[in-house]
Design a protein around this motif. Structure first.
Motif, mmCIF file in Angstrom:
data_model
loop_
_atom_site.group_PDB
_atom_site.id
_atom_site.type_symbol
_atom_site.label_atom_id
_atom_site.label_comp_id
_atom_site.label_asym_id
_atom_site.label_seq_id
_atom_site.Cartn_x
_atom_site.Cartn_y
_atom_site.Cartn_z
ATOM 1 N N PHE A 83 34.157 38.036 45.272
ATOM 2 C CA PHE A 83 34.327 39.307 44.557
ATOM 3 C C PHE A 83 33.568 39.313 43.222
ATOM 4 O O PHE A 83 33.051 40.343 42.812
ATOM 5 C CB PHE A 83 35.814 39.586 44.317
ATOM 6 C CG PHE A 83 36.636 39.609 45.571
ATOM 7 C CD1 PHE A 83 36.239 40.359 46.667
ATOM 8 C CD2 PHE A 83 37.797 38.869 45.678
ATOM 9 C CE1 PHE A 83 36.982 40.384 47.831
ATOM 10 C CE2 PHE A 83 38.559 38.884 46.837
ATOM 11 C CZ PHE A 83 38.146 39.640 47.920
ATOM 12 N N THR A 84 33.505 38.173 42.563
ATOM 13 C CA THR A 84 32.852 38.088 41.255
ATOM 14 C C THR A 84 31.441 38.635 41.278
ATOM 15 O O THR A 84 31.069 39.477 40.452
ATOM 16 C CB THR A 84 32.800 36.617 40.779
ATOM 17 O OG1 THR A 84 34.121 36.124 40.596
ATOM 18 C CG2 THR A 84 32.035 36.497 39.475
ATOM 19 N N LEU A 85 30.642 38.165 42.213
ATOM 20 C CA LEU A 85 29.212 38.472 42.174
ATOM 21 C C LEU A 85 28.906 39.918 42.565
ATOM 22 O O LEU A 85 28.087 40.570 41.905
ATOM 23 C CB LEU A 85 28.451 37.464 43.029
ATOM 24 C CG LEU A 85 28.535 36.037 42.435
ATOM 25 C CD1 LEU A 85 28.090 34.992 43.434
ATOM 26 C CD2 LEU A 85 27.722 35.947 41.146
ATOM 27 N N PRO A 86 29.545 40.493 43.586
ATOM 28 C CA PRO A 86 29.324 41.925 43.819
ATOM 29 C C PRO A 86 29.801 42.800 42.657
ATOM 30 O O PRO A 86 29.148 43.779 42.300
ATOM 31 C CB PRO A 86 30.130 42.206 45.091
ATOM 32 C CG PRO A 86 30.184 40.896 45.799
ATOM 33 C CD PRO A 86 30.296 39.880 44.700
ATOM 34 N N VAL A 87 30.948 42.452 42.048
ATOM 35 C CA VAL A 87 31.460 43.233 40.926
ATOM 36 C C VAL A 87 30.536 43.125 39.720
ATOM 37 O O VAL A 87 30.425 44.058 38.916
ATOM 38 C CB VAL A 87 32.899 42.776 40.572
ATOM 39 C CG1 VAL A 87 33.363 43.354 39.237
ATOM 40 C CG2 VAL A 87 33.860 43.206 41.682
ATOM 41 N N ALA A 88 29.816 41.986 39.601
ATOM 42 C CA ALA A 88 28.899 41.777 38.474
ATOM 43 C C ALA A 88 27.692 42.705 38.514
ATOM 44 O O ALA A 88 26.921 42.752 37.553
ATOM 45 C CB ALA A 88 28.440 40.323 38.442
ATOM 46 N N GLN A 89 27.538 43.442 39.592
ATOM 47 C CA GLN A 89 26.474 44.454 39.607
ATOM 48 C C GLN A 89 26.774 45.568 38.615
ATOM 49 O O GLN A 89 25.846 46.243 38.136
ATOM 50 C CB GLN A 89 26.310 45.026 41.018
ATOM 51 C CG GLN A 89 25.794 44.002 42.028
ATOM 52 C CD GLN A 89 25.772 44.529 43.453
ATOM 53 O OE1 GLN A 89 25.879 43.774 44.408
ATOM 54 N NE2 GLN A 89 25.614 45.826 43.605
ATOM 55 N N ASP A 90 28.055 45.757 38.279
ATOM 56 C CA ASP A 90 28.448 46.858 37.395
ATOM 57 C C ASP A 90 29.219 46.407 36.157
ATOM 58 O O ASP A 90 29.306 47.159 35.188
ATOM 59 C CB ASP A 90 29.326 47.853 38.171
ATOM 60 C CG ASP A 90 28.639 48.392 39.410
ATOM 61 O OD1 ASP A 90 27.530 48.925 39.271
ATOM 62 O OD2 ASP A 90 29.202 48.248 40.511
ATOM 63 N N SER A 91 29.808 45.211 36.176
ATOM 64 C CA SER A 91 30.672 44.776 35.076
ATOM 65 C C SER A 91 30.393 43.320 34.719
ATOM 66 O O SER A 91 29.963 42.526 35.567
ATOM 67 C CB SER A 91 32.154 44.893 35.478
ATOM 68 O OG SER A 91 32.469 46.177 35.964
ATOM 69 N N GLU A 92 30.653 42.967 33.463
ATOM 70 C CA GLU A 92 30.679 41.559 33.087
ATOM 71 C C GLU A 92 31.933 40.932 33.704
ATOM 72 O O GLU A 92 33.001 41.551 33.712
ATOM 73 C CB GLU A 92 30.724 41.404 31.574
ATOM 74 C CG GLU A 92 29.484 41.905 30.861
ATOM 75 C CD GLU A 92 29.580 41.714 29.362
ATOM 76 O OE1 GLU A 92 30.539 41.039 28.909
ATOM 77 O OE2 GLU A 92 28.711 42.229 28.642
ATOM 78 N N VAL A 93 31.797 39.717 34.223
ATOM 79 C CA VAL A 93 32.923 39.083 34.909
ATOM 80 C C VAL A 93 33.116 37.660 34.399
ATOM 81 O O VAL A 93 32.162 36.904 34.236
ATOM 82 C CB VAL A 93 32.714 39.051 36.444
ATOM 83 C CG1 VAL A 93 33.963 38.515 37.134
ATOM 84 C CG2 VAL A 93 32.373 40.439 36.984
ATOM 85 N N HIS A 94 34.383 37.313 34.168
ATOM 86 C CA HIS A 94 34.765 35.936 33.867
ATOM 87 C C HIS A 94 35.515 35.407 35.078
ATOM 88 O O HIS A 94 36.587 35.920 35.432
ATOM 89 C CB HIS A 94 35.651 35.882 32.627
ATOM 90 C CG HIS A 94 36.065 34.489 32.243
ATOM 91 N ND1 HIS A 94 35.157 33.500 31.939
ATOM 92 C CD2 HIS A 94 37.305 33.914 32.128
ATOM 93 C CE1 HIS A 94 35.797 32.383 31.635
ATOM 94 N NE2 HIS A 94 37.099 32.605 31.754
ATOM 95 N N ALA A 95 34.949 34.401 35.745
ATOM 96 C CA ALA A 95 35.524 33.858 36.977
ATOM 97 C C ALA A 95 36.307 32.588 36.674
ATOM 98 O O ALA A 95 35.806 31.691 35.983
ATOM 99 C CB ALA A 95 34.420 33.556 37.986
ATOM 100 N N VAL A 96 37.522 32.515 37.205
ATOM 101 C CA VAL A 96 38.395 31.359 36.971
ATOM 102 C C VAL A 96 38.835 30.789 38.320
ATOM 103 O O VAL A 96 39.296 31.526 39.194
ATOM 104 C CB VAL A 96 39.636 31.748 36.138
ATOM 105 C CG1 VAL A 96 40.424 30.498 35.759
ATOM 106 C CG2 VAL A 96 39.236 32.541 34.891
#
Length: 404
Positions: free
Chosen positions: A274-287
């Motif tokens: 989910f992190t990488l597809p969502v990063a197309q539109d938002s900054e993401v912090h993955a834990v």
């Protein structure tokens, strides 16, 4: 001989008659008979079949324990799985709209764990019979992608070379862009002679990568998985959603839930499903708790084009959940915990100022429990998407947005 009428199905798919008496591969309304052993009729004879009973499509169904629901019509299974989700929520006083069910197709499964045993004449690769140590070969399995069934000769060769007649091995096989990725556990200790032989077999059978009890033997081609625009090489045997269509159904809910958020935290992020597809539109912090998964995610992000900033953090979210002051830095959160759910992390989300959450679960019971905590903290549950990635099994997954 005992005669019984099946009243309902249990969560493992067994028919339940008054007593209770349990009988596998039966359906509500059916009248059955058989020898009662304790509380179970192991081999029931169907006296009055249900109109929802169908002829199982797979020739391995009686000997293989992989599919518990092939005897039931697809519409019945879809309705039953939806009812399982609805019942889990109702048990906590939660009323929810179900947004339908997404069921994966036959031959779509891209990841599986096969059992392997060396025999006098060679090797046996397959699944166990129901409630049994008996191993059944499944060359015509209707679940697995053809790329995976095509790897069975390779697994047999690996078992002959590196297996013991006294023990059983397992192999996690994963379809990738570059070929089948194989991670074997339970084989002979890896020495130089065995390593050379295994590497040769991997080349002969066209395997992309081969790992042996956690050690990399050979990587002929990087076993790439595509997450959005990013190409990721997961660690050997790493978790991956079972089918691409199932993954897409879950991802659709997640992206809709966090749409417009500037900063998103992805909890139990894995390798970046989910992190990488969502990063197309938002900054993401993955834990995520495993450093190897975080490294794979980070490498995939760095090589991709057109993604917003992604940061990673290796952290055991069961023991050290993100606290409210950490969560308050984000506009939205994604959480996809293991089957046990995420009680500790959910409690911190409830206590935070977060107002948007995308929640994915492979266990309706723990999902409902965690949703109840969030409901009591002011969250409202949106439509619940039911996802059936494990066709003909009793397994069911869900995804939903929560807001407050």
């Amino acid at each position: 001989m005992t005669e019984a009428t099946i009243m309902r199905l249990g969560h493992l798919g067994d028919g339940i008659a008054e007593g209770p008496i349990f009988a596998a591969r039966t359906l509500p309304g059916e009248v059955i008979e058989g020898t009662l052993d304790g509380d179970r009729i192991a081999s029931p004879r169907i006296l009055t079949p249900s109109p929802n009973r169908v002829r199982p499509p797979c020739r391995h169904v009686r000997a293989c324990g992989g599919c518990a629901m092939q005897h039931a019509a697809d519409d019945f299974v879809a309705g039953w799985k939806s009812d399982v989700v609805r019942a889990a929520l109702t048990a906590h006083g939660i009323s929810a709209d179900l947004a339908g069910i997404e069921t994966s197709l036959p031959h779509e499964r891209r990841r599986a764990t096969m059992s392997m045993r060396r025999t006098k004449k060679g090797a046996l690769v397959g699944f166990h019979a129901p409630r049994s140590d008996v191993l059944t070969a499944v060359p015509d399995c209707l679940l697995l992608h053809p790329d995976l069934t095509a790897s069975f000769p390779a697994l047999e060769a690996l078992a002959v070379l590196g297996g013991s007649r006294k023990g059983e091995m397992s192999a996690t096989i994963t379809q990738s862009i570059a070929g089948v990725d194989v991670a074997v556990n339970g084989g002979k200790p890896l020495d130089r002679h065995l390593e050379v032989g295994l590497a040769q077999l991997a080349g002969e059978h066209g395997l992309a990568r081969l790992a042996w009890d956690g050690e990399l033997v050979v990587e002929r081609h990087a076993p790439v998985q595509l997450f959005g625009k990013a190409q990721v090489v997961p660690p050997p045997g790493a978790f991956l959603q079972a089918t691409k269509s199932g993954e897409q159904a879950l991802l659709t809910v997640v992206r809709d839930a966090v749409q417009g958020a500037r900063r998103v935290v992805d909890l139990f992020a894995g390798c970046g499903t989910f992190t990488l597809p969502v990063a197309q539109d938002s900054e993401v912090h993955a834990v995520e708790g495993l450093e190897s998964m975080m490294s794979a995610l980070d490498a995939g992000w760095r090589k991709a084009q057109g993604l917003k900033h992604v940061s990673t953090e290796t952290r055991d979210l069961f023991r050290r959940p993100l606290l409210p002051d950490e969560l308050n830095r984000f506009d939205a959160a994604i959480i996809d915990p293991p089957r046990a759910g995420a009680e500790a992390q959910i409690a911190e989300i409830a206590a935070s100022k977060l107002t948007r959450l995308a929640m994915v679960s492979c266990n309706p019971v723990s999902f409902a429990r965690d949703v109840a905590v969030l409901r009591d903290a002011g969250f409202k549950l949106g439509p619940v998407q039911v996802v059936d990635q494990f066709r003909w099994s009793t397994h069911v997954e869900v995804a939903a947005a929560l807001t407050r």
